[in-house]
Structure formats: C-alpha cells, structure tokens
Write an enzyme that holds these catalytic residues in place. Structure first.
Site, mmCIF file in Angstrom:
data_model
loop_
_atom_site.group_PDB
_atom_site.id
_atom_site.type_symbol
_atom_site.label_atom_id
_atom_site.label_comp_id
_atom_site.label_asym_id
_atom_site.label_seq_id
_atom_site.Cartn_x
_atom_site.Cartn_y
_atom_site.Cartn_z
ATOM 1 N N THR A 1 -2.038 -4.294 9.521
ATOM 2 C CA THR A 1 -3.015 -4.442 10.825
ATOM 3 C C THR A 1 -3.405 -5.932 10.712
ATOM 4 O O THR A 1 -4.501 -6.151 10.430
ATOM 5 C CB THR A 1 -3.984 -3.692 10.353
ATOM 6 O OG1 THR A 1 -4.573 -3.500 9.265
ATOM 7 C CG2 THR A 1 -3.695 -2.049 10.877
ATOM 8 N N ARG B 1 0.784 -14.616 2.040
ATOM 9 C CA ARG B 1 0.437 -14.439 3.417
ATOM 10 C C ARG B 1 -1.087 -15.125 3.498
ATOM 11 O O ARG B 1 -1.968 -14.965 2.605
ATOM 12 C CB ARG B 1 0.166 -12.936 3.608
ATOM 13 C CG ARG B 1 1.464 -12.410 3.966
ATOM 14 C CD ARG B 1 1.337 -10.897 4.315
ATOM 15 N NE ARG B 1 0.878 -10.212 3.122
ATOM 16 C CZ ARG B 1 0.798 -8.861 3.061
ATOM 17 N NH1 ARG B 1 1.207 -8.118 4.064
ATOM 18 N NH2 ARG B 1 0.622 -8.184 1.960
ATOM 19 N N VAL C 1 1.059 -1.149 0.076
ATOM 20 C CA VAL C 1 0.002 -0.006 0.015
ATOM 21 C C VAL C 1 0.936 1.432 -0.080
ATOM 22 O O VAL C 1 0.806 2.310 -0.858
ATOM 23 C CB VAL C 1 -1.036 0.120 1.424
ATOM 24 C CG1 VAL C 1 -1.388 1.371 1.509
ATOM 25 C CG2 VAL C 1 -2.112 -1.110 1.146
ATOM 26 N N CYS D 1 -6.072 -9.203 3.635
ATOM 27 C CA CYS D 1 -7.557 -8.648 3.642
ATOM 28 C C CYS D 1 -8.524 -9.296 3.980
ATOM 29 O O CYS D 1 -9.155 -9.527 4.975
ATOM 30 C CB CYS D 1 -7.514 -7.647 2.457
ATOM 31 S SG CYS D 1 -6.434 -6.483 2.122
ATOM 32 N N ASP E 1 10.053 3.232 6.184
ATOM 33 C CA ASP E 1 9.829 1.998 6.734
ATOM 34 C C ASP E 1 10.790 1.499 7.523
ATOM 35 O O ASP E 1 11.929 1.757 7.394
ATOM 36 C CB ASP E 1 9.882 0.930 5.215
ATOM 37 C CG ASP E 1 9.053 -0.372 5.671
ATOM 38 O OD1 ASP E 1 7.839 -0.217 5.031
ATOM 39 O OD2 ASP E 1 9.556 -1.234 6.522
HETATM 40 N N1 NAD Z 1 -2.315 -5.524 0.302
HETATM 41 C C1 NAD Z 1 -3.381 -4.926 -0.025
HETATM 42 O O1 NAD Z 1 -3.939 -5.434 -1.100
HETATM 43 C C2 NAD Z 1 -4.167 -4.033 0.861
HETATM 44 C C3 NAD Z 1 -5.347 -3.597 0.228
HETATM 45 C C4 NAD Z 1 -6.039 -2.438 0.919
HETATM 46 C C5 NAD Z 1 -5.726 -2.086 2.369
HETATM 47 N N2 NAD Z 1 -4.529 -2.746 2.656
HETATM 48 C C6 NAD Z 1 -4.383 -2.388 4.280
HETATM 49 O O2 NAD Z 1 -3.114 -1.462 4.137
HETATM 50 C C7 NAD Z 1 -2.166 -1.723 5.418
HETATM 51 C C8 NAD Z 1 -0.942 -2.109 4.822
HETATM 52 O O3 NAD Z 1 -0.864 -3.298 4.172
HETATM 53 P P1 NAD Z 1 0.359 -3.725 3.131
HETATM 54 O O4 NAD Z 1 -0.266 -4.808 2.405
HETATM 55 O O5 NAD Z 1 1.050 -2.520 2.440
HETATM 56 O O6 NAD Z 1 1.292 -4.288 4.274
HETATM 57 P P2 NAD Z 1 2.880 -4.835 3.780
HETATM 58 O O7 NAD Z 1 3.163 -5.760 4.899
HETATM 59 O O8 NAD Z 1 2.962 -4.923 2.564
HETATM 60 O O9 NAD Z 1 3.703 -3.519 4.201
HETATM 61 C C9 NAD Z 1 3.593 -2.831 5.441
HETATM 62 C C10 NAD Z 1 4.970 -2.182 5.534
HETATM 63 O O10 NAD Z 1 4.982 -1.587 6.747
HETATM 64 C C11 NAD Z 1 6.204 -1.533 7.368
HETATM 65 N N3 NAD Z 1 6.000 -1.267 8.819
HETATM 66 C C12 NAD Z 1 5.851 -1.901 9.858
HETATM 67 N N4 NAD Z 1 5.714 -1.286 11.067
HETATM 68 C C13 NAD Z 1 6.193 -0.002 10.742
HETATM 69 C C14 NAD Z 1 6.410 1.251 11.448
HETATM 70 N N5 NAD Z 1 6.229 1.161 12.859
HETATM 71 N N6 NAD Z 1 7.083 2.216 10.811
HETATM 72 C C15 NAD Z 1 7.073 2.254 9.457
HETATM 73 N N7 NAD Z 1 6.992 0.850 8.740
HETATM 74 C C16 NAD Z 1 6.594 0.111 9.409
HETATM 75 C C17 NAD Z 1 6.641 -2.900 7.249
HETATM 76 O O11 NAD Z 1 8.159 -3.276 7.405
HETATM 77 C C18 NAD Z 1 6.024 -3.209 5.810
HETATM 78 O O12 NAD Z 1 6.907 -2.918 4.650
HETATM 79 C C19 NAD Z 1 -3.025 -2.868 6.089
HETATM 80 O O13 NAD Z 1 -3.763 -2.251 7.060
HETATM 81 C C20 NAD Z 1 -3.695 -3.439 5.092
HETATM 82 O O14 NAD Z 1 -4.967 -4.420 5.667
HETATM 83 C C21 NAD Z 1 -3.780 -3.770 2.215
#
Ligand code: NAD
Length: 387
Positions: free
Chosen positions: A69, A309, A11, A241, A30
C-alpha cells in the site's frame, strides 16, 4: 482451515509460515513469479503451496490480503495493489468465506474499498475483518506470535471467525469495536514513531547550535523513570511503513475536514534530514565537497535488514553527487545496489565516512581507520562527529 494469503512479501510470507505451522493449509499467492520460484527453492513446509496460479486460490475458508500500500507520484495513497487483490478474491471466493485485510491503509478501507469492490460483482455473503500486521523485520524479540494483534470484524460473526483464526497464530488477540478503530490504531502506531523521530531529529539541530550533544541530552532525559520514551536521532526514516503510513492518516484526516499539520510537519522534518546532514558534512569539509571521496556506511533503511525502500541514504547519496563528491558505499548485508558494489573499509581509503546505519556486524575499528573524518548518524561510534 484452508487459507489463501494474497501477497507473499515480508508480511504475507511470514504469515504463511506462521499459519502453516499452526496446522492450517496455506496457499501463498503472489503475482511475482520470480518470488514464487525463490520461495519454492527455500521452502519445504508441508501444507504450504506458494503459487502464481490464480486457479489455486479458489474456494478457500479464509482470504488474507497482504499486498503493498504505497504512495503514488502525487504522494497520495495508492490502493491499486489492494484493489487488484480484492478483485482476485471476488473471482475466487464462495459463500461464507472470511476476507481479512492485513495491508496497512486508512480507516474505512475495509468497508469502502474491499467490501464495496467485492459486492460489485460477487453477490455471495462473506465475512469481513481488518487485522493490520505489526511485524517488525529483523526484530528477534517480537514476532507474529508474541506481538498482540488488534482485529475487528464488520459484525459479530466476522469478529468471532477472525478472532479464532488469529488465536491460532498469536498469543494475544485484541478485539476492538470496528475495523476503522483497528485500521486507525495501526496508522497511529507508526505516526507516533514518525513524530517522535522528528522530534529528536529537531533536537539534534537545536543542540548543534547550542554546542552540546543531542545523544547526551537524550540519555540524561531517559533517566526519568516515567513519562519519557527514548528515540534516537538519525539520517531520517525509511522502509515501507514510517515514511508512508502517517501520510495515509493525514490524507484521510484532511478528506474528512480535520487538520493533520503536526503529522505533515513531522514527515517533512524527517524527509529533510539528509539535507541537514549534507550541510553538516559540508561544514566539516570546509565547503569543499567536490572531488572528495565519501563513503556511506550502511545504506539500507535500518540495521540488519536489506530493505532499500525509501532509505534516506539514497537521498544523501544523490545530494552528495550533485555537489560533485565521489560517493561509494559500504554495507555488510547489501552487497550490491544499482550496479555498484559495497567497498571494503580499507585504512585511509576515503576523505570522509558517514555512518548512516550500523548493522550488528559492523566493525567499528575499521570505520574509524578508514577516513580522517567520521560523521556518525547512529550515535554508536565513539570519537566520531555525531548528529
Ligand atoms: N514490511 C513491513 O515491515 C510491514 C509491517 C507491517 C505492515 N506492513 C504492511 O503490509 C503490507 C505488505 O507489505 P510488505 O512489506 O509485505 O510488502 P512486499 O512488497 O514485501 O510484498 C508484497 C507482495 O505482494 C505482491 N503483490 C502485489 N500485488 C499483488 C496482487 N494483486 N496479488 C498478489 N500479490 C500481489 C508483490 O509481488 C509482493 O511480493 C503493506 O500494506 C505494508 O504497509 C508491512
């Protein structure tokens, strides 16, 4: 605008690219240094700084949270990452900054967690908004730009500031009356998918007993031009998700004294699909799974992504191994998983092949020739046993 995006995963990175291309100056922070180095190698965008140095995110106009999350070991919402990101903003932001949460979470997260946490130790006045991300990885039709964005601020000033930012990256921005509505809408969208997927997966179990094809029934039902939306049976749900977001909604519902039985049941049914498929495979092998060479085709959680995942293929794999099967996998894009490599689909190399996910470049003919029994969970392989 000077924007800090906290979290550079699926995201956060996509958002960083979109915001940079819209002319903003973006700091992509990150905590994972390896990820930051990888982004630095692949990216040469002007006005985008991928970093794991906290000092870089000081005094930005906008802070956007895009961290995981997940669920904890008790299957409850785990907001550890979100709280850590909020604490970083508390240390870095100065008066007037706009703080946006894009991470998916239960209604009340912006007000009860983000704002409460920031206000504990930073007394400056900030603007706050919820703008849950709706991105669908590998979807070539719908992107950040053309997927309408639902947002809400905690007051008019916050809503206006958030609206202006999202208008710079999205074609359509929908302002709703409160952050709780925006947060709930996101959860409801994914709960809708979870429930409908569970419904077709239940139908597959009913049609098996009836001796008819679930896919044919669904195809026939889908000819109704109104009041029906097509979902397909599958090995189950995966990713970050669909298996998780409905639990966030159910948990919050139960905390406020509402029932979430329907959501819980849908979740359970989808979680049990690999066990149901295992029983079907046992039936095809006349109960003799032990020692059989079984290949799972497509092990990521959905077509054309490498994301492992919560993939239901992993559950099927573990269950097959418990029964003594010799399990291997073939995947066009996940070449390695936990020390094992993707196997070629050579002619007659397995006793049974189960197609869990069909990536676009899967060669169906190779699948068909690779084993005497093909069980297809995707509804795409003609002549194979189907869900
Ligand atoms: N992946 C999807 O398709 C999708 C779609 C819509 C919404 N979301 C939501 O978006 C959010 C992020 O999902 P994602 O898929 O990008 O996750 P992801 O795991 O791909 O990326 C999250 C990143 O956050 C970093 N991180 C963790 N703690 C941190 C901190 N304290 N400070 C800075 N960086 C930190 C991690 O190292 C990781 O690189 C979640 O809530 C998810 O539910 C995801």
């Amino acid at each position: 605008m000077k924007i800090a995006i906290i979290g550079q995963g699926y995201v956060g990175y996509a958002l960083s690219v979109a915001a940079t291309k819209a002319g903003h100056s973006v700091i992509g922070f990150d905590t994972n240094p390896k990820l930051i180095s990888e982004i630095k190698v692949k990216d040469d965008l002007d006005n985008y700084l991928p970093t794991n140095n906290e000092a870089d995110v000081k005094d930005q106009d906008i802070y956007i949270i895009a961290v995981p999350t997940p669920l904890d070991e008790k299957n409850l919402p785990d907001l550890t990452f979100l709280i850590a990101a909020t604490q970083l903003i508390t240390r870095s932001a100065s008066k007037g900054a706009l703080v946006i949460n894009e991470s998916t979470s239960y209604p009340g997260t912006l007000r009860e967690i983000v704002i409460t946490e920031i206000e504990i130790s930073n007394k400056a006045k900030f603007l706050y908004a919820a703008a849950p991300e709706r991105i669908d990885p590998a979807n070539t039709k719908w992107s950040i730009k053309n997927t309408p964005r639902v947002i809400a601020g905690i007051d008019d000033k916050s809503s206006k500031a958030a609206y202006e930012f999202y208008k710079s990256i999205c074609d359509e921005v929908i302002l709703v009356s409160s952050p709780e509505v925006a947060e709930s809408a996101k959860l409801f969208e994914n709960t809708f998918r979870q429930v409908n997927i569970a419904l077709v997966n239940e139908l597959a179990q009913i049609t098996e007993k009836l001796g008819i094809s679930a896919n044919e029934v669904i195809k026939a039902a889908a000819t109704k031009p109104f009041g029906f939306m097509k979902f397909n049976p599958s090995l189950g749900v995966g990713g970050h998700c669909i298996p998780i977001d409905p639990i966030y909604l159910a948990q919050k519902a139960e905390n406020v004294g509402a029932s979430a039985q329907f959501i819980r049941q849908a979740n359970l049914l989808n979680q049990q699909m690999p066990i149901y498929v295992l029983k079907r495979l046992e039936g095809l092998l006349e109960g003799k799974i032990s020692g059989k060479k079984i290949c799972i085709v497509g092990i990521s959680y959905k077509p054309d992504v490498t994301d492992m995942r919560q993939s239901p293929s992993i559950v099927l794999w573990q269950e097959l191994e418990k029964k003594g099967a010799l399990v291997s996998f073939h995947d066009e894009i996940v070449k390695e998983f936990e020390g094992k490599t993707s196997m070629a689909l050579a002619p007659n190399s397995f006793d049974l092949v189960v197609v869990a996910v069909a990536h676009s470049n899967l060669v169906v003919e190779k699948v068909i020739n690779s084993a005497p029994i093909i069980f297809d969970c995707t509804g795409t392989i003609k002549g194979a046993y189907q869900l």
